[in-house]
Each structure stands twice: as structure tokens, then as C-alpha cells.
Design an enzyme around this catalytic site. Structure first.
Site, PDB file in Angstrom:
ATOM      1  N   VAL A   1     -13.172  10.493  41.164  1.00 37.78           N
ATOM      2  CA  VAL A   1     -13.256   9.990  39.795  1.00 37.78           C
ATOM      3  C   VAL A   1     -14.543   9.210  39.550  1.00 37.78           C
ATOM      4  O   VAL A   1     -15.256   8.846  40.479  1.00 37.78           O
ATOM      5  CB  VAL A   1     -12.032   9.110  39.459  1.00 37.78           C
ATOM      6  N   GLU A   2     -14.815   8.943  38.271  1.00 35.98           N
ATOM      7  CA  GLU A   2     -16.015   8.223  37.814  1.00 35.98           C
ATOM      8  C   GLU A   2     -17.301   8.822  38.389  1.00 35.98           C
ATOM      9  O   GLU A   2     -18.190   8.121  38.834  1.00 35.98           O
ATOM     10  CB  GLU A   2     -15.913   6.731  38.159  1.00 35.98           C
ATOM     11  N   GLY A   3     -17.375  10.132  38.350  1.00 41.17           N
ATOM     12  CA  GLY A   3     -18.536  10.843  38.881  1.00 41.17           C
ATOM     13  C   GLY A   3     -18.281  11.244  40.311  1.00 41.17           C
ATOM     14  O   GLY A   3     -18.372  10.416  41.226  1.00 41.17           O
TER      15      GLY A   3
ATOM     16  N   ARG B   1     -18.963   1.009  37.152  1.00 39.39           N
ATOM     17  CA  ARG B   1     -19.018   1.721  38.430  1.00 39.39           C
ATOM     18  C   ARG B   1     -19.518   0.834  39.556  1.00 39.39           C
ATOM     19  O   ARG B   1     -19.338   1.158  40.719  1.00 39.39           O
ATOM     20  CB  ARG B   1     -19.912   2.961  38.315  1.00 39.39           C
TER      21      ARG B   1
ATOM     22  N   LEU C   1     -14.394   0.765  41.508  1.00 43.61           N
ATOM     23  CA  LEU C   1     -14.189   1.562  42.708  1.00 43.61           C
ATOM     24  C   LEU C   1     -14.885   0.978  43.939  1.00 43.61           C
ATOM     25  O   LEU C   1     -14.307   0.983  45.028  1.00 43.61           O
ATOM     26  CB  LEU C   1     -14.629   3.006  42.456  1.00 43.61           C
TER      27      LEU C   1
END
Length: 815
Positions: free
Chosen positions: A497-499, A375, A379
Site C-alpha cells: 500500500v501507499e505506493g 508516507r 507505515l
């Protein structure tokens, strides 16, 4: 008079002791000496009060005394009010490492600890890959063709990515990968964000995919088999985590694996029977190997006495019977390869578990530890790269687009968002690069990963909105010439996405950081779990010393007293010193919020989010300062540094201000405001002069623009056209063109050119005929204006182009 002097000496002495967190003995000594002085010199009341205070400090502060009476009582109270940490939360808290984020949480950041993360830059091999292979890959992309005509990357691009090892950036060379540093991986992804589908396709296998999990936890047999095949693209991986009922709360997995035996090829095999339904899985439609997260159960006790074995991860080949894979979702804006995976009674042997049977039940820890790095890179790098391209395109467009006989880049209404875009890009580049550098130095930054993911993708959203506003009709009309519209429309994917950013900002940054990064909270909770009074005493009173220290630091620094010595030049030092001031206030407010709200702070998400905002902005500002100190400074960059730091520190103070306005305990809120901001807020929005200077620089052929766009695809050397190269070429010639614009417009205003010469091209020809410009100038302007018009042109299509069902088209004017 004597009483006043003694009182002032007491306050000053205690502030000094508190700032240094010197402990009970110096405070006791100061109070006792001043108390005796009061008794002896004629101020008996104050002297007596000071001696009583000294006795209180001795009873409560000296370890030998407080452990007998005070600490047991505090420990009992703490056990009643302290939040219980679930196993899931504890796994998340224990994942990753604490570095500069912990310094900011302490309220006494030691800047030398940040500067110890020395940056060696990229290796020659990494830089060559960035300059060459990345440019070739970027040059094969046109957003319209990929998103609307193919819904995929071109076949030749897929082959090139596999051949050049793009999918194996994180895989060591001994397994056939590139073995790149985190910084290089980040820079590659930033360059590839010229097309968001390209960046996602390369980024996912190098982030939260089986590759990273195998590297960290896989058995040697799994590594030997899969890593070389992942590195050269023979295997395309995906990872199935989220599902219909498990999105941001990934721990609520309803997918199951049951330990069982099955006859395979005439032999009894011990394995797992999997039942799962996954959604939103990137690369799933084309994946050859699927990583799966599921809840493992052993009802027949084939592995041991425990039935619920916890979240477990496995690698399942695509052709395994019972698995359905290949359909697609249609992500908003850009149809990157994403789809569902289903499995019913899918039998796999135990050796498909990543890491083997030893890693059964360790899936959540494995995922969290991988996320803490992934992360930080994928992103956030995508966001940083997107902002840089958007800035390059928008700065160029704003300079060549003329309205009211001037470039729109000269209009202050355009300069404001243009300067903001430059600052967002500058901050994002610094944050991603410097955080990646800490990863290369061995850190696993869990809290910074949440900061970067949420903050930088929000920066991306803002920058793209500004870019769309400035481009106007050029950006809202889709087609092959539109280089920004598809990326703008797909931006919500990065937010989600990804949290999801809502969850990350409101729950994770402060919620995780309050325990993980705090110097003492984790120790206090550990002491509670082990019922260790001595450990609790040490942690609690260390915590108390920190609180008193932050009170003293925040209050004195608010008046400019006792500023820290910082390892920065004169331009950056004031910002570092104020980060230290706000850090002290933040540390105090964090402790106050935890103490006053206790376990209910988990539900007070608005307060938690504001505390997280303070930490986020302090972290980002710190990264900007480190990047400035270590980087090659160019003309105009100081203005961008001032703008960026002012922007971030103003946001940090705004978050504190809103925290004070909304804390339920109003007396506590007022006290905190008086200590942390006794003179009010110090920072305002960046000055208009900075806005004008930055906007001018990024919309011209300047050294600042060149630095901000470094390591983007900016050359006309690809299979596809490169808009950024066009803008750079136009800006390189713009000063000459601008002088000729002024000459021709002035002549037109005086009536020296025909009144029908309304187009620039007409004025060029009329000016040549009238002898106002030379033949050489006319040749230059013809070519320049033709290029400008091409960059301003938008696409049009046949009437029925967009209809998928041609039979249902209404022919309104068929005749």
C-alpha cells in the site's frame, strides 16, 4: 624531470580547483601560469599544451565568451535529448521540499545543515499520552481475538480511542484535536504496533485522510464543521483513491464527476454527478464521511470554457443517495477494516469539493503533498514499531528457549539474525524519528518519504522472517498465545500500500530525486520550458562544475585525501566522512546515467533502482549518525552503531558495484569505477564479533535492550496479557536461573541426579533432595520454569474449530 613536476602540479592544481568548484577563472590561471613556466623553464611541449588548454577553458568557461558561441549550441542539443516532464510528473516534482536528500544528491553534503534540525524531543503532554493512553489502548489488544474472533477492535477500545482523541493527533487544539508534533504521532503509532490492526485504525485518519487535506486546503466552513467531529470520533473518515484500474498509477483514475444542475428540495443546485468504483479503502466499511478522488469534467461549461478540469477531491457523507458502502475485503493476515466503495449518479453540491471551487483540478498536487508527510510517518512508524516488538519478543524467547542444554541465544546461527534484527530496528528508529523531526521543522520531505516507506517496510519483512525462524514452532502455531504469527502474515499489506515497494524503489526514489533533489536539473528543465538561454547557461555550467567537482572529490576521497571535517565524535566521524565520499561518487554516477541514457533512463528501472539504493542507504546512515550524536548513549550501543553503518555502507557500495556491472556504455562504466572505487570496495559485511556482542545484549536484561525497547508497551498493566512484559521479567531473573541450570546440569552429567531427571522441573526436585540446591533456589526455579513453560506453550483447538461449514467436516475416526 621538470616536465613530470609540471604535470604533477597541473593535476594537483586542477583537482584542487575542481574539488572547490572554483570556476573557470582559477582553472584558467593555473593552466596559464604552469604553461608559461613550461615555456620559460625548458618544457615547451607541455607548456604549449597547457596554454592551449587554458585557451579552451577561456572559450568554454568564461560566461562572456561561451554565451556567444557554445551555450546556444548546447541549448539546442539539450532541447532534443532532455526528457519531457508531464504535468503529472511536474506536480509530483514540485510537491514537498528538499533538505538533506538534496545535500546527498549534490555529492558535497554539508553536515552542519543536517545538524541544524535541532531536536527538542517530545513535550510533557505528548510523553504523558505515550506513557498512559497508549499503554491503555495497547493493553486492550490480543491479536488472535481481534483478527480471528472479532475481525474488529473491541467496542470498549473504539470508545477509548475516540474519547482520548487518538483520531485527532494531527488536528490543532482549536478544533478539538491533540495538535501533536510529527515525532509524537510517529512514537504513538510505533507503540500501538503491538497490534497491527490497532496501528492501522489510528494511523490512517492521521495520515492520508480527509483530516490532513482539510487542514491544508479546506475552506473555513469545511474545517469548522468536520475537524472537531473528526477529532472526537463522531466522524470516521476514509479516502477513496485506488480502484480496479488505478493502483500505484493513481493518476489513471477512471472515476468521474460531471458538473451539472439538479433540483434539491425544490431549488436548483449546481453540483457534481459522481460515478466511481473504489477498492482497498481502509476504514471504508464503517466510514461516515468519504474522501473521493475523481476526474472532473464540465461538458456544459457551467464553470467556464475548459471541459476537462483535472483530478479533484471531494468529501461525501456516507448517507448520500447512490453510494454503496459497507462491504469488506479480507486483507491477508489481519482483517483490518477495509473495503470497496461504489457510486452511481451520486449528486453532491459544489461545496463538497475540498477547498471549494478554487481547488478544482488541484487534486493530484494535494494528494502528493499530503503523501510526502504521511508516507514518512504511518507505515515507516509501523515498521519501526513492529521490528522493536519482534526484537523484544525474539530476544527474550531466544534466551529462555534451551536446546542441547544451552539457550539458543548462545548459538551463532541464531545470533546472526538476532543481531540483524537489532540493527534493522536501530536504523528504523533513527530514520523515522529524525525525519519526523525535519517535518516538525517545516520540511515536507517527498523523496525521504519514498525512501522510508520502501526501505523500512522491507526491513520489517526481513525482521519478521528472522523472528519467525528463531521462534520456530512457537510462531507457526496460531492461537491466542501467538503474538507474532498474524503480524507476519499481514506484512505484505505494508509492502503493497501507499505506493508498492517495487514501483517506489524502481521509479520514484531516483526518478523523482534525480530532478527534484539535483542542484541544477530542475533549473535546466525550467530554462528549456521558458526558452531562457541565459538561465540555461547559468544552470548548465553550474552543473558542469558540479560534475568536475564530484570527479575530483570522489577520486581524492577514495585515497583518503582531503577528508571533510564533520560535526561528530570520533566513533561516528569515519562513517560520516565515508558517506561524503560515496555521496560524491553517487552524484557523479547519477549525472553520468542521466547524460548517457537521457530520457530512456525512465525505462532502465534496474539502473534507476540501484541509484536509488545508493541514495537510500546514505540517507539512512546519515539519520543513524545524527541520532547517535544527539542521543543518550548506553553500554553496547557503539557496537550497534558500527554494525548498522557498516551494513548500510556495504549495501551502498554493492549497489554502485552492480551499477558499474550493468551500465550499457562499458567505457563509461569502467571510467566511473576507476574514479569512484579505484581501490575497490571498502566495506564488507559486519564482523562476527559485532554480531555476537549485539545478540548477547538484546537477549539479556541490558541497557541496550532497554533503550531499543523504550516507548513500547512493556508492562503487565493492561486488560490483556503482555508477552513482552513476561520476557522482560524472565530476563531480569535469568542470571540467577542460568547459574542454577549449570549447577544442576553438571550434577546430572556426573551422575549425582537420577538418570530419569530429564525435565528441568525433575532436576530441580532431585537437586533439592540431593542437597545440591537450597529450598530457596528450588522455590525460585519452580516459579521460573513454570513461567518459561507458559511462554513456550502453544494453543490447540477442537477438531472442527476452523471449519466455517460444520456439515462438510470429514470425521475420519468417527467411531
Amino acid at each position: 624531470m621538470l616536465t613530470l613536476i609540471l604535470l604533477l602540479l597541473t593535476i594537483v592544481g586542477l583537482l584542487v580547483v575542481m574539488r572547490r568548484e572554483a570556476g573557470a577563472v582559477p582553472a584558467l590561471a593555473a593552466l596559464a601560469v604552469l604553461g608559461l613556466a613550461g615555456l620559460l623553464l625548458g618544457s615547451p611541449i607541455l607548456g604549449l599544451l597547457l596554454l592551449i588548454g587554458a585557451a579552451g577553458v577561456a572559450a568554454a568557461g568564461l560566461p562572456a565568451l561561451r554565451i556567444q558561441w557554445l551555450s546556444p549550441r548546447l541549448f539546442a542539443m539539450f532541447k532534443k535529448v532532455a526528457p519531457r516532464v508531464s504535468d503529472t510528473e511536474r506536480t509530483a516534482l514540485e510537491a514537498g521540499t528538499v533538505a538533506w536528500d538534496g545535500e546527498l544528491f549534490s555529492g558535497r553534503p554539508q553536515w552542519t545543515s543536517l545538524m541544524r534540525y535541532r531536536d527538542d524531543g517530545l513535550s510533557d503532554e505528548e510523553q504523558a499520552f505515550l506513557d498512559n493512553q497508549c499503554s491503555v489502548a495497547a493493553g486492550m489488544c490480543n491479536a488472535w481475538e481481534i483478527a480471528k474472533e472479532r475481525a474488529d477492535l473491541p467496542e470498549e477500545l473504539w470508545q477509548y480511542l475516540k474519547k482520548e482523541g487518538f483520531f485527532g493527533m494531527i488536528i490543532p487544539k482549536e478544533y478539538g484535536g491533540l495538535g501533536f508534533s510529527a515525532k509524537a504521532q510517529s512514537m504513538v503509532l510505533q507503540k500501538l504496533t503491538v497490534n497491527e490492526m490497532l496501528m492501522i485504525t489510528v494511523g490512517v485518519p492521521n495520515s492520508l485522510g480527509p483530516g490532513e487535506l482539510l487542514l491544508k486546503y479546506g475552506t473555513q466552513q469545511q474545517k469548522d464543521h468536520y475537524l472537531p467531529r473528526l477529532a472526537d470520533g463522531r466522524e470516521i473518515p476514509c479516502f477513496g483513491l485506488t480502484g480496479p484500474r488505478a493502483g500505484s498509477d493513481a493518476t489513471s483514475l477512471p472515476d468521474t464527476g460531471i458538473v451539472c444542475k439538479e433540483i434539491v428540495d425544490g431549488k436548483e443546485v449546481l453540483g457534481l454527478r459522481l460515478n466511481f468504483e473504489k477498492r482497498w479503502i481502509t476504514l471504508a466499511p464503517i466510514a461516515t464521511v468519504v474522501g473521493l478522488a475523481f476526474r472532473l469534467f464540465d461538458p456544459d461549461h457551467l464553470l467556464g470554457e475548459e471541459e476537462d478540469r483535472g483530478i479533484t477531491l471531494a468529501l461525501v457523507p456516507r448517507d448520500t443517495p447512490g453510494m454503496e458502502i459497507g462491504r469488506r475485503h479480507h486483507p491477508i493476515g489481519s482483517p483490518f477494516l477495509n473495503g470497496p466503495i461504489k457510486g452511481k449518479d451520486v449528486f453532491v453540491p459544489l461545496d463538497t469539493i475540498i477547498g471549494g471551487t478554487e481547488m478544482i483540478g488541484q487534486g493530484w498536487r494535494m494528494l502528493v503533498e499530503c503523501l510526502s508527510i504521511g508516507r514518512c510517518i504511518t507505515l515507516p512508524s509501523g515498521a519501526s514499531g513492529t521490528i522493536r516488538y519482534a526484537l523484544g519478543w525474539t530476544g527474550g524467547f531466544a534466551r529462555i528457549r534451551r536446546q542441547f542444554n544451552v539457550p539458543v541465544a548462545e548459538m551463532e546461527g541464531v545470533q546472526e539474525p538476532l543481531a540483524r534484527m537489532a540493527a534493522l530496528g536501530y536504523i528504523a528508529q533513527a530514520a523515522v524519528y529524525q525525519t519526523a523531526n525535519t517535518i516538525d521543522r517545516g520540511e515536507k520531505p517527498s523523496v525521504p518519504s519514498a525512501i522510508l516507506k520502501s526501505q523500512l517496510t522491507e526491513f520489517q519483512r526481513d525482521a519478521l522472517s528472522h523472528a519467525m525462524d528463531i521462534h520456530g514452532g512457537k510462531a507457526v502455531t496460531l492461537g491466542p498465545r501467538n503474538y507474532i504469527g498474524i503480524g507476519y502474515s499481514s506484512n505484505p499489506v505494508s509492502i503493497t500500500v501507499e505506493g508498492a515497494n517495487i514501483m517506489t524503489r524502481n521509479l520514484m526514489i531516483f526518478g523523482q530525486g534525480a530532478i527534484r533533489c539535483h542542484p541544477f536539473v530542475l533549473e535546466e528543465l525550467a530554462a528549456m520550458d521558458t526558452d531562457d538561454l541565459k538561465a540555461f547557461d547559468s544552470a548548465f555550467f553550474g552543473h558542469a562544475g558540479l560534475i568536475f567537482g564530484n570527479i575530483a572529490r570522489a577520486f581524492t576521497l577514495a585515497f583518503g585525501l582531503g577528508k571533510d571535517t564533520v560535526p561528530f565524535d570520533a566513533t561516528a566521524a569515519p562513517y560520516a566522512q565515508d558517506i561524503s565520499r560515496i555521496s560524491a561518487g553517487f552524484g557523479l554516477c547519477a549525472d553520468a546515467a542521466m547524460a548517457s541514457l537521457g530520457s530512456s533512463l525512465k525505462q532502465r528501472e534496474l539502473l534507476s533502482a540501484r541509484l536509488g539504493d545508493v541514495l537510500s542507504n546514505l540517507y539512512l546512515a546519515s539519520m543513524v549518525l545524527k541520532n547517535w550524536q544527539e542521543g543518550d548513549k548506553v553500554e553496547g550501543e557503539a557496537a550497534l552503531l558500527h554494525y548498522s553503518c557498516t551494513f548500510l555502507l556495504e549495501r551502498a557500495e554493492q549497489a554502485l558495484d552492480e551499477l558499474f556491472d550493468n551500465m550499457p556504455n562499458r567505457i563509461l562504466a569502467g571510467t566511473l569505477r576507476a574514479v569512484v572505487m579505484p581501490l575497490g570496495r571498502r566495506w564488507k559485511r559486519p564482523h562476527d564479533d559485532l554480531t555476537r556482542e549485539i545478540a548477547q545484549a538484546v537477549s539479556r536484561d541490558s541497557t541496550l535492550r532497554t533503550k531499543l525497547l523504550r516507548n513500547t508497551w512493556d508492562a503487565q498493566d493492561g486488560v490483556k496479557d503482555n508477552p513482552l512484559a513476561h520476557y522482560n521479567a524472565l530476563l531480569h531473573e535469568y542470571d540467577r536461573a542460568e547459574a542454577l541450570y549449570r549447577t544442576l546440569n553438571k550434577a546430572f552429567a556426573k551422575g549425582e541426579l537420577p538418570m530419569y531427571a530429564l525435565h528441568p522441573e525433575q532436576r530441580v526436585e532431585a537437586g533439592l533432595e540431593a542437597g545440591i540446591i537450597s529450598e530457596e533456589d528450588a522455590v525460585f526455579m519452580r516459579a521460573f520454569e513454570a513461567e518459561v513453560l507458559e511462554m513456550l506453550t502453544v494453543d490447540d483447538f477442537e477438531y472442527d474449530e476452523f471449519a466455517t461449514d460444520k456439515e462438510n467436516i470429514l470425521r475420519h475416526n468417527a467411531a
